[in-house]
Design an enzyme around this catalytic site. Structure first.
Site, PDB file in Angstrom:
ATOM      1  N   ARG A  50      17.056  64.386 -47.349  1.00  0.00           N
ATOM      2  CA  ARG A  50      18.035  63.547 -48.078  1.00  0.00           C
ATOM      3  C   ARG A  50      19.492  63.998 -48.003  1.00  0.00           C
ATOM      4  O   ARG A  50      20.382  63.215 -48.290  1.00  0.00           O
ATOM      5  CB  ARG A  50      17.641  63.409 -49.552  1.00  0.00           C
ATOM      6  CG  ARG A  50      16.249  62.849 -49.800  1.00  0.00           C
ATOM      7  CD  ARG A  50      16.034  61.495 -49.183  1.00  0.00           C
ATOM      8  NE  ARG A  50      14.802  60.856 -49.654  1.00  0.00           N
ATOM      9  CZ  ARG A  50      14.152  59.913 -48.998  1.00  0.00           C
ATOM     10  NH1 ARG A  50      14.614  59.497 -47.825  1.00  0.00           N
ATOM     11  NH2 ARG A  50      13.068  59.377 -49.487  1.00  0.00           N
ATOM     12  N   ASP A 293       5.613  63.218 -44.152  1.00  0.00           N
ATOM     13  CA  ASP A 293       6.503  62.120 -44.547  1.00  0.00           C
ATOM     14  C   ASP A 293       6.987  62.352 -45.986  1.00  0.00           C
ATOM     15  O   ASP A 293       7.062  61.421 -46.801  1.00  0.00           O
ATOM     16  CB  ASP A 293       5.825  60.761 -44.419  1.00  0.00           C
ATOM     17  CG  ASP A 293       6.809  59.592 -44.525  1.00  0.00           C
ATOM     18  OD1 ASP A 293       8.034  59.833 -44.531  1.00  0.00           O
ATOM     19  OD2 ASP A 293       6.349  58.429 -44.617  1.00  0.00           O
TER      20      ASP A 293
END
EC number: 3.5.2.3
Length: 418
Positions: A50, A293
């Site tokens: 992120r 993931d």
């Protein structure tokens, strides 16, 4: 140790100095590991850290701490950041952050297209030539649905031995999709995400890879039909590899009946038939690796009504336990098979130097120690990740990583980060 009698491992600096019985070294720090399994450090080919841009959900620091907690010594960071990792400058920023924090190695994945918009190739060559040395490229989160763009990307990365990792999702077939298309979606009245939306892209891309003579990697494969396409492609000698996530090995779309957004993920949770096919494919090698993931989201993006919730689950800290539950405890894989799918092969696909190496003298001391007899309930309050969107809260899972070493330096000791 893997596949043999208990042995001692002597680490000197960042290297495994010796492996054998009854080893000793003056002044050495001793870790008693009787009954535990020593694995090469895990490698995750599919992690969302992120940063930059969404530090409210994760940062390189918190994400790599979560990785070390889960037994990982290297992770590949996806490109869907803000700004997108589509230039040498952004991938170098992510790489340097990983170098600074030191809990695990961070290898950035470069975007295939500018801004993940699917219209123009990003600076693939510049990202590869940068300090980050990018070899894997993906628009993950979005599909490279334009066949011409996909072909050009495959041609471009072939020149330096790179790989394009495809998020297989035909966008026209998944408009408004909320979950797997099937009996449960019909009963709940939620928009369906059909299996063919994944399978059609995989079929197209393995044919393109064959035509170009390049490498394609399939992200988070989730259907029985996709397994058959990859199996066919491999039988033809096409250069395709594929990954499966831990949650697609364990969870099914029946959980969506709870309307709990923690189960909302892309690709969606599929049927029990798909889950069993994925397990068998991972066992027989059709699916090459397990990738998490890991997709962290802040509380407000998940604690809302189903339709408004973000898609994704955190996974770094629970991946090995789920693989033990679904693959080892069921007899489908032994621990050497786990090392192969979670360390050796992902390191090879991503060209992670120094990782995915055997536990033997002369190799880098990237190691993970696992208490396979442990069973406990998942408590996200204890996660190192900044986010808590796990589908396993309160669920009992086997196995616990007790120690992780990155080039001989302990990053996790007795289950606690150093």
């Amino acid at each position: 140790m893997l596949g043999g009698a208990p042995q001692d491992v002597l680490i000197d600096g960042g290297t495994i100095a010796e492996v054998g019985g009854d080893l000793s070294a003056e002044g050495a720090q001793v870790v008693e590991a009787g009954g535990k399994v020593l694995l090469p450090g895990l490698v995750d080919l599919h992690t969302h850290l992120r940063e930059p841009g969404r530090e409210d959900s994760e940062t390189v620091l918190t994400g790599t701490r979560a990785a070390a907690s889960g037994g990982y010594t290297a992770v590949f960071a996806m490109a869907n950041t803000f700004p997108v990792a589509d230039t040498a400058g952004v991938v170098e920023q992510v790489w340097r952050l990983g170098q600074e924090h030191g809990y695990c190695d961070v290898q950035p994945i470069g975007a295939v297209t500018v801004g993940l918009e699917g219209k123009k190739l990003a600076e693939l060559g510049a990202m590869h030539e940068s300090a980050a040395g990018v070899t894997v490229f993906s628009d993950d989160g979005k599909c490279v649905d334009d066949a011409v763009i996909m072909r050009r990307a495959l041609e471009y990365v072939k020149a330096f031995g790179g790989v394009v990792a495809q998020h297989a999702q035909e966008p026209r077939l998944t408009e408004g999709a909320q979950m797997n298309e099937g009996v449960v979606s019909a009963e709940l009245g939620l928009g369906g995400w059909p299996a063919v939306a994944e399978e059609s892209i995989i079929a197209r891309d393995v044919l393109l890879a064959d035509h170009v003579g390049s490498r394609v990697h399939i992200c988070h494969l989730s259907t029985a039909g996709s397994v058959e396409i990859v199996r066919w492609a491999k039988s033809r000698g096409i250069q395709v590899t594929a990954e499966v996530t831990p949650h697609h090995l364990l969870l099914t779309d029946e959980l969506v009946r709870t309307y709990n957004p923690v189960y909302k993920v892309n690709p969606p949770l599929r049927t029990e038939r798909d889950v069993l096919a994925l397990r068998e494919a991972l066992a027989d090698g059709t699916i090459d690796i397990v990738a998490t993931d890991h997709a962290p989201h802040p509380h407000e993006d998940k604690d809302c009504e189903w339709a408004a919730a973000a898609m994704g689950m955190v996974g770094l800290e629970t991946a090995l336990s789920v693989v033990q539950e679904t693959m080892v405890d069921t007899g489908l894989l032994d621990w050497f098979g786990v090392a192969d799918r979670m360390s050796f092969k992902p390191a090879r696909i991503g060209q992670a130097t120094g990782h995915g190496r055997p536990v033997s003298a002369g190799e880098p001391a990237n190691l993970t120690l696992v208490d396979t007899e442990y069973r406990g309930r998942v408590d996200p309050a204890g996660f190192a990740s900044r986010s808590r969107n796990t589908p396993y809260e309160g669920r009992e899972l086997p196995g616990r990583v007790t120690h992780t070493w990155l080039r001989g330096k302990a990053t996790l000791v007795d289950g606690k980060l150093t």
